[in-house]
Design a protein around this motif. Structure first.
Motif, PDB file in Angstrom:
ATOM      1  N   LYS A 135       0.803  -1.216   0.000  1.00  0.00           N
ATOM      2  CA  LYS A 135       0.000   0.000   0.000  1.00  0.00           C
ATOM      3  C   LYS A 135       0.843   1.277   0.000  1.00  0.00           C
ATOM      4  N   THR A 136       2.158   1.136   0.103  1.00  0.00           N
ATOM      5  CA  THR A 136       3.010   2.323   0.154  1.00  0.00           C
ATOM      6  C   THR A 136       4.143   2.230  -0.865  1.00  0.00           C
ATOM      7  N   THR A 137       4.484   3.374  -1.448  1.00  0.00           N
ATOM      8  CA  THR A 137       5.595   3.429  -2.399  1.00  0.00           C
ATOM      9  C   THR A 137       6.877   3.899  -1.715  1.00  0.00           C
ATOM     10  N   ARG A 138       6.830   4.062  -0.399  1.00  0.00           N
ATOM     11  CA  ARG A 138       8.022   4.512   0.329  1.00  0.00           C
ATOM     12  C   ARG A 138       9.117   3.454   0.297  1.00  0.00           C
ATOM     13  N   LYS A 139      10.345   3.894   0.510  1.00  0.00           N
ATOM     14  CA  LYS A 139      11.447   2.955   0.682  1.00  0.00           C
ATOM     15  C   LYS A 139      11.140   2.083   1.895  1.00  0.00           C
ATOM     16  N   VAL A 140      11.641   0.871   1.875  1.00  0.00           N
ATOM     17  CA  VAL A 140      11.235  -0.085   2.894  1.00  0.00           C
ATOM     18  C   VAL A 140      11.684   0.319   4.296  1.00  0.00           C
ATOM     19  N   LYS A 141      12.835   0.973   4.426  1.00  0.00           N
ATOM     20  CA  LYS A 141      13.252   1.342   5.774  1.00  0.00           C
ATOM     21  C   LYS A 141      12.308   2.354   6.421  1.00  0.00           C
ATOM     22  N   PRO A 142      12.005   3.494   5.778  1.00  0.00           N
ATOM     23  CA  PRO A 142      11.046   4.420   6.382  1.00  0.00           C
ATOM     24  C   PRO A 142       9.684   3.779   6.648  1.00  0.00           C
ATOM     25  N   ALA A 143       9.269   2.865   5.772  1.00  0.00           N
ATOM     26  CA  ALA A 143       7.987   2.188   5.974  1.00  0.00           C
ATOM     27  C   ALA A 143       8.003   1.374   7.260  1.00  0.00           C
ATOM     28  N   LEU A 144       9.102   0.663   7.505  1.00  0.00           N
ATOM     29  CA  LEU A 144       9.198  -0.159   8.711  1.00  0.00           C
ATOM     30  C   LEU A 144       9.291   0.682   9.984  1.00  0.00           C
ATOM     31  N   LEU A 145       9.805   1.897   9.851  1.00  0.00           N
ATOM     32  CA  LEU A 145       9.889   2.790  11.012  1.00  0.00           C
ATOM     33  C   LEU A 145       8.546   3.431  11.344  1.00  0.00           C
ATOM     34  N   ASP A 146       7.587   3.351  10.426  1.00  0.00           N
ATOM     35  CA  ASP A 146       6.262   3.928  10.621  1.00  0.00           C
ATOM     36  C   ASP A 146       5.465   3.043  11.577  1.00  0.00           C
ATOM     37  N   GLN A 147       5.155   3.556  12.750  1.00  0.00           N
ATOM     38  CA  GLN A 147       4.463   2.759  13.761  1.00  0.00           C
ATOM     39  C   GLN A 147       3.015   2.460  13.395  1.00  0.00           C
ATOM     40  N   CYS A 148       2.518   3.076  12.324  1.00  0.00           N
ATOM     41  CA  CYS A 148       1.168   2.762  11.849  1.00  0.00           C
ATOM     42  C   CYS A 148       1.154   1.522  10.969  1.00  0.00           C
ATOM     43  N   LEU A 149       2.335   1.047  10.545  1.00  0.00           N
ATOM     44  CA  LEU A 149       2.425  -0.141   9.707  1.00  0.00           C
ATOM     45  C   LEU A 149       2.769  -1.365  10.555  1.00  0.00           C
ATOM     46  N   VAL A 150       3.905  -1.307  11.228  1.00  0.00           N
ATOM     47  CA  VAL A 150       4.312  -2.338  12.185  1.00  0.00           C
ATOM     48  C   VAL A 150       4.846  -1.616  13.401  1.00  0.00           C
ATOM     49  N   VAL A 151       4.464  -2.057  14.592  1.00  0.00           N
ATOM     50  CA  VAL A 151       4.884  -1.334  15.791  1.00  0.00           C
ATOM     51  C   VAL A 151       6.163  -1.923  16.384  1.00  0.00           C
ATOM     52  N   GLY A 152       6.878  -1.075  17.108  1.00  0.00           N
ATOM     53  CA  GLY A 152       7.998  -1.535  17.918  1.00  0.00           C
ATOM     54  C   GLY A 152       9.360  -1.458  17.281  1.00  0.00           C
ATOM     55  N   LEU A 153       9.401  -1.276  15.951  1.00  0.00           N
ATOM     56  CA  LEU A 153      10.688  -1.248  15.264  1.00  0.00           C
ATOM     57  C   LEU A 153      11.247   0.164  15.223  1.00  0.00           C
ATOM     58  N   GLY A 154      12.526   0.292  15.546  1.00  0.00           N
ATOM     59  CA  GLY A 154      13.245   1.550  15.422  1.00  0.00           C
ATOM     60  C   GLY A 154      14.480   1.341  14.568  1.00  0.00           C
ATOM     61  N   ASN A 155      15.397   2.266  14.637  1.00  0.00           N
ATOM     62  CA  ASN A 155      16.544   2.264  13.742  1.00  0.00           C
ATOM     63  C   ASN A 155      17.411   1.006  13.862  1.00  0.00           C
ATOM     64  N   ILE A 156      17.648   0.569  15.086  1.00  0.00           N
ATOM     65  CA  ILE A 156      18.529  -0.587  15.300  1.00  0.00           C
ATOM     66  C   ILE A 156      17.965  -1.838  14.640  1.00  0.00           C
ATOM     67  N   TYR A 157      16.729  -2.170  14.988  1.00  0.00           N
ATOM     68  CA  TYR A 157      16.187  -3.454  14.575  1.00  0.00           C
ATOM     69  C   TYR A 157      15.715  -3.461  13.126  1.00  0.00           C
ATOM     70  N   VAL A 158      15.401  -2.291  12.562  1.00  0.00           N
ATOM     71  CA  VAL A 158      15.118  -2.243  11.128  1.00  0.00           C
ATOM     72  C   VAL A 158      16.385  -2.558  10.341  1.00  0.00           C
ATOM     73  N   ASP A 159      17.497  -1.911  10.697  1.00  0.00           N
ATOM     74  CA  ASP A 159      18.766  -2.210  10.022  1.00  0.00           C
ATOM     75  C   ASP A 159      19.120  -3.689  10.127  1.00  0.00           C
ATOM     76  N   GLU A 160      18.968  -4.245  11.323  1.00  0.00           N
ATOM     77  CA  GLU A 160      19.333  -5.649  11.532  1.00  0.00           C
ATOM     78  C   GLU A 160      18.412  -6.602  10.772  1.00  0.00           C
ATOM     79  N   ALA A 161      17.108  -6.321  10.779  1.00  0.00           N
ATOM     80  CA  ALA A 161      16.163  -7.202  10.085  1.00  0.00           C
ATOM     81  C   ALA A 161      16.372  -7.154   8.580  1.00  0.00           C
ATOM     82  N   LEU A 162      16.620  -5.966   8.040  1.00  0.00           N
ATOM     83  CA  LEU A 162      16.858  -5.850   6.606  1.00  0.00           C
ATOM     84  C   LEU A 162      18.129  -6.589   6.195  1.00  0.00           C
ATOM     85  N   PHE A 163      19.156  -6.509   7.032  1.00  0.00           N
ATOM     86  CA  PHE A 163      20.380  -7.257   6.723  1.00  0.00           C
ATOM     87  C   PHE A 163      20.101  -8.751   6.690  1.00  0.00           C
ATOM     88  N   ARG A 164      19.437  -9.254   7.708  1.00  0.00           N
ATOM     89  CA  ARG A 164      19.168 -10.688   7.782  1.00  0.00           C
ATOM     90  C   ARG A 164      18.325 -11.157   6.594  1.00  0.00           C
TER      91      ARG A 164
END
Length: 275
Positions: free
Chosen positions: A154-183
């Motif tokens: 539903k969004t054309t945003r880059k995946v990192k900013p999308a994951l940081l949006d608490q209206c999409l998925v809650v609880g993720l911040g800079n640390i864990y978004v970087d780590e999850a994307l790497f994995r």
């Protein structure tokens, strides 16, 4: 800012310390932290006489369930809770004190004074901000790869900013978004709606895996985070990319680079995250 694993660790620690304890008074020395009700005296009056019945979490928010009300607390950048003897003088950064019947005090300390507190009747707490607009909880049954993919498409945003949006998925911040994307082997600048079904599944699984491991290790003590007993988290010792710019990738040996994506410092491996 404490993310889901850190807040979950605080929640578990505080449950061991204060459940069943009764509040005999509340002292607020920085009224701006109390966002609802507007009147700090009403906040104090309503809390006095209630007991802590449970402590839950929604995303990065702690929810203290009392007899009649629910107190929603966001730690923001440097907020922390601790239990102290009443006779021990609070320091200058302690802004809210819950005086308990057992002779101790639950204290909220916040150097930057960015933390917030909202008090609502228990049955209404999820109908009001800040909880009413939150997205999917990563540890819930609702967080399936299918639901996650639907939200991303539903969004054309880059995946990192999308994951940081608490209206999409809650609880993720800079640390864990970087780590999850790497994995997941996904570059943070890839557009959310362009992720393949396979990539969505990998990312979904890596988010759960990363957060689960972080909770088991007590979170990441980047900067000032400690739990309710003053203990540090240890997950930062296993980080793959966050804060490791210039170091060798633990998987392929390439140099970890730091860029800015969506206004946030971002850490990636140029080889492992080439898609």
């Amino acid at each position: 800012m404490p993310e889901l694993p850190e807040v979950e660790t605080v929640r578990r620690t505080l449950k061991e310390l204060i459940l069943g304890e009764k509040i005999k008074d509340v002292i607020v020395t920085w009224p701006k932290m109390v966002k609802h009700p507007d009147d700090v005296e009403e906040f104090r009056h309503r809390l006095t006489g209630q007991s802590f019945r449970d402590i839950n979490r929604r995303g990065k928010f702690l929810i203290f369930e009392l007899d009649d009300d629910a107190l929603v607390s966001h730690l923001r950048m440097e907020g922390r809770y601790g239990l102290f003897p009443a006779e021990e003088a609070p320091d200058k950064h302690t802004h809210v004190r819950f005086l308990l019947d057992n002779g101790k005090e639950l204290r909220y300390r916040d150097v930057r004074k960015f933390g917030t507190m909202h008090l609502y009747p228990k049955e209404e707490v999820f109908n009001h901000l800040p909880l009413s607009q939150l997205g999917i909880e990563p540890f819930s049954d609702e967080f399936t790869a299918g639901n996650f993919g639907t939200a991303l498409r539903k969004t054309t945003r880059k995946v990192k900013p999308a994951l940081l949006d608490q209206c999409l998925v809650v609880g993720l911040g800079n640390i864990y978004v970087d780590e999850a994307l790497f994995r997941a082997g996904i570059h943070p600048e890839k557009k959310s709606n362009e992720l393949s079904e396979e990539e969505v599944t990998r990312l979904h699984n890596s988010i759960i895996e990363t957060l689960t491991e972080a909770v088991k290790m007590g979170g990441s003590s980047i900067k000032t985070y400690v739990n309710g007993q003053g203990e540090m988290g240890m997950f930062q010792q296993t980080l793959f990319v966050y804060g490791r710019q210039g170091e060798a990738c633990r998987r392929c040996g390439s140099e970890i680079i730091r860029t800015v994506v969506g206004g946030r410092g971002t850490h990636t491996c140029p080889e492992c995250q080439d898609s």
